[in-house]
Design a protein around this motif. Structure first.
Motif, PDB file in Angstrom:
ATOM      1  N   ARG A 144       0.853  -1.190   0.000  1.00 30.29           N
ATOM      2  CA  ARG A 144       0.000   0.000   0.000  1.00 30.29           C
ATOM      3  C   ARG A 144       0.889   1.240   0.000  1.00 30.29           C
ATOM      4  NH1 ARG A 144      -5.625   1.113   3.106  1.00 30.29           N
ATOM      5  NH2 ARG A 144      -5.992   3.163   2.160  1.00 30.29           N
ATOM      6  N   ALA A 145       0.513   2.228  -0.773  1.00 31.98           N
ATOM      7  CA  ALA A 145       1.306   3.463  -0.855  1.00 31.98           C
ATOM      8  C   ALA A 145       0.757   4.511   0.099  1.00 31.98           C
ATOM      9  CB  ALA A 145       1.280   4.003  -2.280  1.00 31.98           C
ATOM     10  N   GLY A 146       1.609   5.457   0.467  1.00 35.44           N
ATOM     11  CA  GLY A 146       1.193   6.553   1.340  1.00 35.44           C
ATOM     12  C   GLY A 146       1.806   7.858   0.864  1.00 35.44           C
ATOM     13  N   PRO A 147       1.530   8.957   1.584  1.00 37.38           N
ATOM     14  CA  PRO A 147       2.028  10.273   1.159  1.00 37.38           C
ATOM     15  C   PRO A 147       3.545  10.288   0.964  1.00 37.38           C
ATOM     16  CG  PRO A 147       0.524  10.488   3.030  1.00 37.38           C
ATOM     17  CD  PRO A 147       0.711   9.027   2.811  1.00 37.38           C
ATOM     18  N   GLU A 148       4.267   9.417   1.692  1.00 43.00           N
ATOM     19  CA  GLU A 148       5.727   9.384   1.540  1.00 43.00           C
ATOM     20  C   GLU A 148       6.143   8.887   0.151  1.00 43.00           C
ATOM     21  OE1 GLU A 148       3.844   7.614   3.500  1.00 43.00           O
ATOM     22  OE2 GLU A 148       4.242   5.495   3.159  1.00 43.00           O
ATOM     23  N   ASP A 149       5.192   8.307  -0.613  1.00 39.62           N
ATOM     24  CA  ASP A 149       5.494   7.829  -1.972  1.00 39.62           C
ATOM     25  C   ASP A 149       5.144   8.873  -3.033  1.00 39.62           C
ATOM     26  OD1 ASP A 149       6.302   5.117  -1.263  1.00 39.62           O
ATOM     27  OD2 ASP A 149       4.196   4.865  -0.650  1.00 39.62           O
ATOM     28  N   ALA A 150       4.786  10.087  -2.580  1.00 37.36           N
ATOM     29  CA  ALA A 150       4.265  11.089  -3.526  1.00 37.36           C
ATOM     30  C   ALA A 150       5.218  11.336  -4.701  1.00 37.36           C
ATOM     31  CB  ALA A 150       3.970  12.395  -2.788  1.00 37.36           C
ATOM     32  N   ARG A 151       6.506  11.369  -4.424  1.00 37.70           N
ATOM     33  CA  ARG A 151       7.443  11.672  -5.528  1.00 37.70           C
ATOM     34  C   ARG A 151       7.421  10.564  -6.587  1.00 37.70           C
ATOM     35  NH1 ARG A 151      13.466  13.775  -4.541  1.00 37.70           N
ATOM     36  NH2 ARG A 151      12.190  15.489  -3.796  1.00 37.70           N
ATOM     37  N   SER A 152       7.486   9.309  -6.153  1.00 39.41           N
ATOM     38  CA  SER A 152       7.455   8.177  -7.107  1.00 39.41           C
ATOM     39  C   SER A 152       6.137   8.160  -7.870  1.00 39.41           C
ATOM     40  CB  SER A 152       7.579   6.847  -6.377  1.00 39.41           C
ATOM     41  OG  SER A 152       8.729   6.816  -5.610  1.00 39.41           O
ATOM     42  N   LEU A 153       5.038   8.406  -7.161  1.00 35.44           N
ATOM     43  CA  LEU A 153       3.725   8.372  -7.815  1.00 35.44           C
ATOM     44  C   LEU A 153       3.621   9.483  -8.854  1.00 35.44           C
ATOM     45  CD1 LEU A 153       1.655   7.634  -4.585  1.00 35.44           C
ATOM     46  CD2 LEU A 153       1.875   6.102  -6.553  1.00 35.44           C
ATOM     47  N   ALA A 154       4.135  10.677  -8.502  1.00 34.80           N
ATOM     48  CA  ALA A 154       4.085  11.799  -9.458  1.00 34.80           C
ATOM     49  C   ALA A 154       4.912  11.472 -10.697  1.00 34.80           C
ATOM     50  CB  ALA A 154       4.591  13.080  -8.788  1.00 34.80           C
ATOM     51  N   SER A 155       6.039  10.836 -10.492  1.00 31.98           N
ATOM     52  CA  SER A 155       6.899  10.512 -11.624  1.00 31.98           C
ATOM     53  C   SER A 155       6.208   9.493 -12.541  1.00 31.98           C
ATOM     54  CB  SER A 155       8.241  10.019 -11.078  1.00 31.98           C
ATOM     55  OG  SER A 155       8.850   9.185 -11.980  1.00 31.98           O
ATOM     56  N   MET A 156       5.583   8.476 -11.955  1.00 34.40           N
ATOM     57  CA  MET A 156       4.884   7.481 -12.795  1.00 34.40           C
ATOM     58  C   MET A 156       3.624   8.074 -13.416  1.00 34.40           C
ATOM     59  SD  MET A 156       5.294   3.827 -10.999  1.00 34.40           S
ATOM     60  CE  MET A 156       4.864   4.422  -9.390  1.00 34.40           C
TER      61      MET A 156
END
Ligand SMILES: CC(C)(COP(=O)(O)OP(=O)(O)OC[C@H]1O[C@@H](n2cnc3c(N)ncnc32)[C@H](O)[C@@H]1OP(=O)(O)O)[C@@H](O)C(=O)NCCC(=O)NCCS
Length: 325
Positions: free
Chosen positions: A175-187
């Protein structure tokens, strides 16, 4: 137009109530073929149609004093980043099922199209259920084509279709969380590039920013899952409570709406998409969401093929563009 029929602008309460009954009957026809959808009475549609008379336009076709069919739409200043248009949601048309349904829709659209165009709206979009063959044929023969699919599946059925298996080799899922925001934005940028390219050609696409993603996690029922390989993030899926742009037919407290997914191009076709969907489906079940929905561009080859492997079509959005004189 068939004989004894008259087209007029709906405004009177009696007519709005008659239109709401046609919307409810239309939805009932959909539920007959998609029994996992909620039943709805005309009371569900009455406030929506009232809103439409104030914020859009509703046209009725009357035959022998009774409302036989209607069609309405509201204005959107920027329809899907493509400019001014008007949109008729899935609840904003109906027919009494008379043998004239096909020609009634043709006549109603001819009447409405002139008015919409004169209002500076050259993009026309009507969302139809698969259970409306007459309307689909009427619009297809009047220059419309399908651009968006809304589809749904009971979460339990999805779990059966995606039995638990090992993750694809070298991939971990969580499960992803706000700490993954950079990776999610890139994808998300990869996804934006995909739908900006041929054959989707959505104009001015851009992914959500890192800060936008951080905020997204505060949305009601937001849940995202991320897949990681040696190189870092290689895919995600995200879902939340159905938003305004999701077909009304699937809205409800127990629906989880998927509204984003991508796998990095080098990793596609290896089962990561399925594994992410399995995780999202498991989450839906444990969160008490009996239904899952998704929407995608029909012009998106990979997405269309992927989603229709698991979800059943509920609404097709038909679009027509007219060159302004
Ligand atoms: C849709 C997507 C997420 C699927 O991820 P994936 O890891 O490749 O999916 P899987 O390997 O689990 O499943 C592959 C399925 O995707 C579909 N698919 C993949 N490549 C395809 C292609 N070139 N043409 C048509 N369908 C394709 C097929 O349904 C395929 O199933 P099959 O192997 O039985 O034929 C991925 O193709 C992608 O990132 N596409 C671009 C972004 C996108 O469109 N996102 C969805 C937005 S709604």
């Amino acid at each position: 137009m068939t004989t004894n029929a008259e087209i007029y602008r709906i405004g009177a309460q009696d007519d709005i109530e008659a239109a709401a009954r046609l919307s409810a009957a239309n939805h009932a026809r959909l539920v007959a073929s998609r029994p996992f959808l909620r039943e709805r009475g005309s009371g569900h549609y009455l406030p929506k149609l009232q809103w439409m008379t104030e914020n859009g336009m509703l046209f009725g076709l009357r035959r022998e004093g009774r409302l036989s069919a209607f069609l309405g739409a509201f204005r959107l200043e920027d329809f899907r980043n493509e400019g001014p248009g008007c949109f008729s949601p899935d609840w904003c048309h109906g027919s009494d099922g008379s043998p004239y349904a096909f020609s009634d829709y043709r006549s109603l659209y001819r009447h409405a199209a002139r008015i919409w165009l004169d209002a500076g709206l050259p993009i026309h979009c009507v969302a139809l259920h698969p259970s409306e063959p007459e309307a689909m044929e009427a619009l297809s023969l009047t220059g419309f084509g399908r651009i968006v699919l809304d589809a749904a599946v009971p979460s339990a059925e999805l779990a059966d279709a995606l039995p638990r298996r090992e993750s694809p080799s070298g991939i971990t899922l969580r499960r992803a969380g706000p700490e993954d925001a950079r990776s999610l934005a890139s994808m998300n940028g990869i996804l934006a590039g995909h739908i900006g390219a041929s054959p989707v050609f959505m104009p001015r696409t851009r992914g959500e920013s890192e800060s936008g993603w951080r905020e997204w996690f505060d949305e009601p029922e937001a849940a995202a899952f991320i897949a990681e390989g040696d190189e870092g993030a290689v895919g995600y899926i995200k879902a939340q409570a159905p938003q305004f742009d999701v077909s009304d037919a699937v809205h409800g407290d127990d629906t989880l709406a998927i509204n984003g997914m991508v796998v990095s191009p080098a990793r596609r076709g290896a089962g990561i998409g399925r594994a992410l969907l399995r995780m999202a489906g498991g989450h839906a079940l444990s969160a008490g969401k009996a239904l899952m929905s998704v929407d995608c561009e029909t012009t998106n080859l990979e997405a269309y093929s992927f989603w229709t492997s698991f979800f059943k079509p509920v609404t097709w959005s038909y679009e027509r563009r007219i060159a302004l004189p």
